[in-house]
Design a protein around this motif. Structure first.
Motif: not given
Lengths: 87, 405
Positions: A13-15, B369-370, A11, A69-71, B372, B193, B269-274, A52-54, A37
């Protein structure tokens, strides 16, 4: 206060948020438990993380007090921690 | 069933790719002349002097003084267009005729005007129809000879980007933008990734570079095949207005879907969708297996297999933009090597985020990472581009013909 940090290696955004959180830890001394996760699947399931992560779960005496949650920017995260500390 | 569907899509796309294709909307100038006719000779010289300008035009010559068959054809053409033809030279493009040849500045210019008209507007080859037996009378279009190629006056205002003069905006710029926007969707990034994180565990930079680069290169080649198939399909159907409008509607719908995703992402939220657990774990197992292969070749083959399956699945993730891009090339009469160059440019910018992430990983031996946020904006910009191109395809196809050197 303690933080459960749930991220994933795949992910982007997690990084980014890992780096952001490491910067916060230079300012604030907070016990952080990092869970992956995928690798720590069972433990993560206990926290109903959603899709939604992180996810950053702030705990006081094992009670969840806030979930982020998120960035977010470094400034945002620093403010969140400060506000929680002052509560 | 899902697995067979995937292989079926690959089969159909590769079949379409191999189909012989006549590229682009070819405009034909039919030039009826007579050996020894001075006016015809003057026009012949004129056409030679303008060869560069007429590169995209097929010029078909019929000598009528010595060839009775050609003479008969010219008579039939007269009937087809319900017009009296008494001599040569006669020039025909679409349903416009230019009879006789006075000099370069008058008749010569009329011929150029006529050709420009059909470059910028809908074109049907009625002489070809006649040759195929369709003798139905067609009204002539006499205003084409007066058509003046408009200097770039077409400016439109695009939100955020501002005023854009479509005629000046080069096709390369549009290719780069669409390629970038198409590349910034999250569909395949999470696989890269994960692959990088698995390779980092090996602590072998050279091996990491080879396997990772194989994955990215294969992704590029798969997408190259997909794009060429799209272009092959669009070129075949684009001469018919109906299909062009269907593509326009697909572009508009794709644009609206992208804008809706953008609006939806504003509330989240900006983030990763699992990604769905089963699919995710299947890919993890694949990656773990081939990255631990002792033999580098087997590991590379694993990367190739993964890249192929991921990029086919991703087809649905970005099906709209490649189609719009293919239509853009077709409407600009881009074909052959030139269209391949544009496709390669598209793919370079399509892969640029992957290349950046991978290069940083190889250099620093850490995974980066880039944000989101860029996915969100790729939905916005991609949506706007597809909406504009879709609407222009219906209302002003001529505007989509960039002039570029």
């Amino acid at each position: 206060m303690k933080v459960i940090k749930i991220t994933a290696v795949w992910c982007g955004t997690c990084l980014i948020m890992n780096k952001t959180w490491n910067k916060v830890l230079k300012e604030k001394n907070i016990e952080t438990i990092s869970l992956d996760y995928d690798m720590d699947e069972e433990e993560v399931q206990g926290y109903q993380v959603g899709k939604k992560l992180p996810v950053f779960i702030f705990m006081n005496n094992n009670q969840e007090i806030k979930r982020v949650v998120g960035e977010h920017s470094y400034e945002d995260m620093l403010k969140i921690v400060s506000d929680l500390e002052n509560e | 069933m899902n697995r067979y569907l995937k292989y079926l899509v690959v089969l159909v796309l590769s079949f379409i790719l191999l189909l012989p294709s006549t590229y682009a909307k070819d405009i034909t100038l039919y030039f009826f002349h007579g050996d020894g006719c001075p006016h015809c000779a003057a026009e012949e010289t004129f056409l030679e002097n303008h060869q560069n300008e007429l590169k995209d035009i097929n010029i078909v010559k019929y000598e009528v003084w010595g060839n009775s068959e050609n003479r008969d054809l010219l008579k039939k053409i007269g009937k087809k267009f319900d017009i009296e033809i008494t001599g040569v030279p006669v020039n025909i493009v679409g349903n416009t005729l230019v009879k006789g040849y006075l000099d370069d500045s008058s008749t010569g210019q009329k011929i150029l005007n006529m050709i420009n008209y059909y470059r910028d507007n809908d074109y049907t080859d009625y002489v070809q129809e006649l040759l195929e037996g369709n003798t139905e009378v067609v009204k002539t279009n006499d205003k084409a000879t007066e058509y003046k190629k408009k200097k770039s006056t077409h400016t439109i205002t695009i939100p955020i980007i501002g005023k854009v003069d479509l005629e000046k905006v080069s096709l390369s710029f549009a290719t780069i933008i669409i390629g970038l926007v198409d590349g910034f969707n999250p569909c395949a990034m999470w696989v890269l990734l994960f692959l990088i994180s698995a390779l980092l565990g090996m602590k072998d930079r050279k091996r990491m570079f080879i396997i990772g680069f194989t994955f990215i290169l294969t992704s590029g080649l798969v997408y190259l095949g997909i794009l060429l198939s799209w272009i092959n399909i669009v070129v075949k159907v684009s001469t018919s207005i109906l299909f062009r409008n269907i593509i326009a509607v697909v572009a508009i719908i794709g644009g609206l879907i992208n804008l809706r995703s953008y609006l939806k992402s504003l509330k989240e939220e900006d983030g990763c969708d699992v990604v769905d657990d089963k699919k995710r774990k299947k890919i993890f197992t694949k990656i773990k297996t081939f990255t631990r292969e002792k033999s580098l070749v087997l590991a590379m083959l694993g990367a190739v297999g993964l890249a192929i399956s991921i990029n086919i699945v991703e087809l649905a993730c970005s099906a709209g933009l490649p189609l719009v891009f293919s239509e853009l090339l077709t409407i600009n009469n881009i074909s052959g090597i030139q269209s391949l160059l544009y496709v390669l440019l598209y793919i370079l910018f399509f892969l640029i985020d992957d290349l950046i992430v991978f290069t940083i990983a190889v250099i620093t031996m850490t995974s980066t990472g880039i944000s989101s946020k860029y996915n969100k904006y790729s939905h916005l910009i991609g949506g706007i581009i597809m909406l504009i191109i879709g609407i222009l395809l219906i209302l002003k196809p001529g505007w989509l013909m960039f002039t570029f050197k």
